[in-house]
Design an enzyme around this catalytic site. Structure first.
Site, PDB file in Angstrom:
ATOM      1  N   CYS A 137      73.767  66.920  79.229  1.00 25.61           N
ATOM      2  CA  CYS A 137      72.999  68.167  79.128  1.00 25.61           C
ATOM      3  C   CYS A 137      71.873  68.211  80.146  1.00 25.61           C
ATOM      4  CB  CYS A 137      72.449  68.317  77.712  1.00 25.61           C
ATOM      5  SG  CYS A 137      71.467  69.801  77.498  1.00 25.61           S
ATOM      6  N   CYS A 140      68.597  69.705  78.809  1.00 24.37           N
ATOM      7  CA  CYS A 140      67.809  68.783  77.979  1.00 24.37           C
ATOM      8  C   CYS A 140      67.128  67.716  78.834  1.00 24.37           C
ATOM      9  CB  CYS A 140      68.691  68.046  76.970  1.00 24.37           C
ATOM     10  SG  CYS A 140      69.974  69.027  76.219  1.00 24.37           S
ATOM     11  N   ASP A 141      67.844  67.177  79.796  1.00 23.34           N
ATOM     12  CA  ASP A 141      67.399  65.939  80.425  1.00 23.34           C
ATOM     13  C   ASP A 141      67.056  66.042  81.909  1.00 23.34           C
ATOM     14  OD1 ASP A 141      67.724  64.606  78.009  1.00 23.34           O
ATOM     15  OD2 ASP A 141      69.838  64.210  78.387  1.00 23.34           O
TER      16      ASP A 141
END
Ligand code: NAP
Length: 311
Positions: A137, A140-141
Site C-alpha cells: 500500500c 499507507c507507507d
C-alpha cells in the site's frame, strides 16, 4: 436445529469495516457476533505505522488500531469469535452461517466485511520482510520513503498509480514488470513514461527480496524473463501492486459482483438480497482505505438496523 445459535446480526470479517459495523450494531442493541475469519484484523495486521487514520496525530500501529476497534466494539456488547466460515445459505430466512470448526449461526441480517487480499508474489523473503520494507500500500507507507529509492512490482493501473504517487517521496521509483508492455491505461502510462523519477525494468520478475533476517529491505534479485539472467537492484522499499482479490468465494453465484469480482452494493451497503449488506474492501476497489472501510461499516450497520426495523 439444536446446534444453531440465533442472532439478529452476524458480521463476517474483522477488519475496520467489520469492527465498525459491530460497534454500531452493538450500540443499536442488536448484539452482533463477529466471525473473525482466517486473517483476523484484516490487512491492517500487515501494516506497521498508520499515519492517516484521523484522530491519531502521531499515527498508530495497524495491529494496535485493530485492538482498539475490537475493544471498543466489545465494550458495547459485540461478541467476537475466531473461526472460519465454511458455508453461507442465503436462500432462506433467517440466513445461515456455518463455521467449519464451530456452531452454525442464523442471522436476520448479515453484514459481509470479508475484505480483499493483496496478491503477493509468493516468495518466502517477501513474507519475511513484509512491513519491513515490503508493503502492498503506497498510500499507507509511501511517506516513509522520503528521499529513498523504491520499486513497484506490477504493470496495471494500481502499479502505475502507486509509482506516480511514490514520486512525491522517493528519490527514484523503478517499476518492475514481467512483460515489455504495460496493462495500465494509456493515460497512466504516458504520465509514468514522462516522469523523471520513474524508470522501468522490463521483462523482469523478483526472484528474491534482499535484506537481513531481522532487518530491512536492501534490494531485489531480479530475473530477466527472456534471458533468465539475474541482476541485483538496490532499493529500500518494495511495493507489491499485482492486484487484489476480493474475498467473495462464499457468495459466489448468489450475490452480484462487478467485472472485477467485487460485491455490488447500491443505496449504501445493500446487496441484491435484502438484509445482506456489504462493506469495506470486498465491495470497494477504488478507495481501499481503512477509514473508508470503517465508514462503509457504519453505513452497513445503519442499513442493517433499518432493515430489521421493517423486517
Ligand atoms: P491488474 O489490472 O490485474 O494488473 C495486475 C498487474 O500485475 C499486471 O500488470 C500483471 O502482469 C501483474 N502481475 C500479476 N501477477 C503477477 C505476478 N505474480 N508477478 C508479477 N506481476 C504480476 O490489477 P490492478 O492494477 O490492481 O487493477 C485492478 C483493476 O482496478 C483494473 O481494472 C484497473 O483498471 C482498476 N484500477 C483503476 C485505477 C484507476 O483508474 N485510477 C487505479 C487502480 C486500479 P500482466 O500484465 O503480465 O498480466
Amino acid at each position: 436445529m439444536n446446534n444453531e445459535i440465533a442472532r439478529d446480526v452476524v458480521v463476517i470479517g474483522s477488519g475496520p469495516a467489520g469492527l465498525t459495523a459491530a460497534l454500531y450494531t452493538a450500540r443499536a442493541n442488536l448484539a452482533p457476533i463477529v466471525i473473525e475469519g482466517t486473517s483476523a484484523g484484516g490487512q491492517l495486521m500487515l501494516t506497521t505505522m498508520v499515519e492517516n487514520w484521523p484522530g491519531y496525530r502521531d499515527g498508530i500501529m495497524g495491529p494496535d488500531l485493530i485492538t482498539e476497534l475490537r475493544a471498543q466494539a466489545e465494550r458495547f456488547g459485540a461478541e467476537i469469535t475466531s473461526g472460519h466460515v465454511a458455508r453461507v445459505d442465503l436462500s432462506a430466512r433467517p440466513f445461515r452461517v456455518e463455521l467449519s470448526d464451530g456452531p452454525t449461526y442464523t442471522a436476520r441480517a448479515l453484514i459481509i466485511a470479508t475484505g480483499a487480499s493483496a496478491k503477493l508474489i509468493g516468495l518466502p523473503s517477501e513474507r519475511r520482510l513484509m512491513g519491513r520494507g515490503v508493503t502492498t500500500c503506497a498510500t499507507c507507507d509511501g511517506f516513509f520513503y522520503r528521499g529513498r529509492p523504491v520499486a513497484v512490482v506490477g504493470g496495471g493501473d494500481t502499479a502505475i498509480e502507486e509509482a506516480i504517487f511514490l514520486t512525491r517521496f522517493a528519490s527514484s521509483v523503478t517499476v518492475i514488470h514481467r512483460r515489455d508492455t504495460l496493462r495500465a491505461s494509456k493515460i497512466m502510462q504516458e504520465k509514468a513514461f514522462a516522469h523523471p523519477k520513474i524508470s522501468f525494468a522490463w521483462n523482469k520478475v523478483v526472484d528474491e527480496v534482499l535484506g537481513e533476517v531481522e532487518g530491512k529491505v536492501t534490494g531485489l534479485r531480479l530475473r530477466d524473463t527472456v534471458t533468465s539472467e539475474t541482476s541485483d537492484l538496490a532499493i529500500d522499499g518494495l511495493f507489491v501492486a499485482i492486484g487484489h482479490t476480493p474475498n467473495t468465494e462464499l457468495f459466489s453465484g448468489v450475490l452480484d459482483t462487478d467485472e472485477n469480482g467485487y460485491l455490488v452494493t447500491h443505496h449504501g451497503s445493500h446487496t441484491n438480497i435484502p438484509g445482506v449488506l456489504a462493506c469495506g474492501d470486498v465491495q470497494d476497489h477504488v478507495y481501499r482505505q481503512a477509514i473508508t472501510a470503517a465508514g462503509s461499516g457504519c453505513m452497513a450497520a445503519i442499513d442493517a438496523e433499518r432493515f430489521l426495523e421493517h423486517a
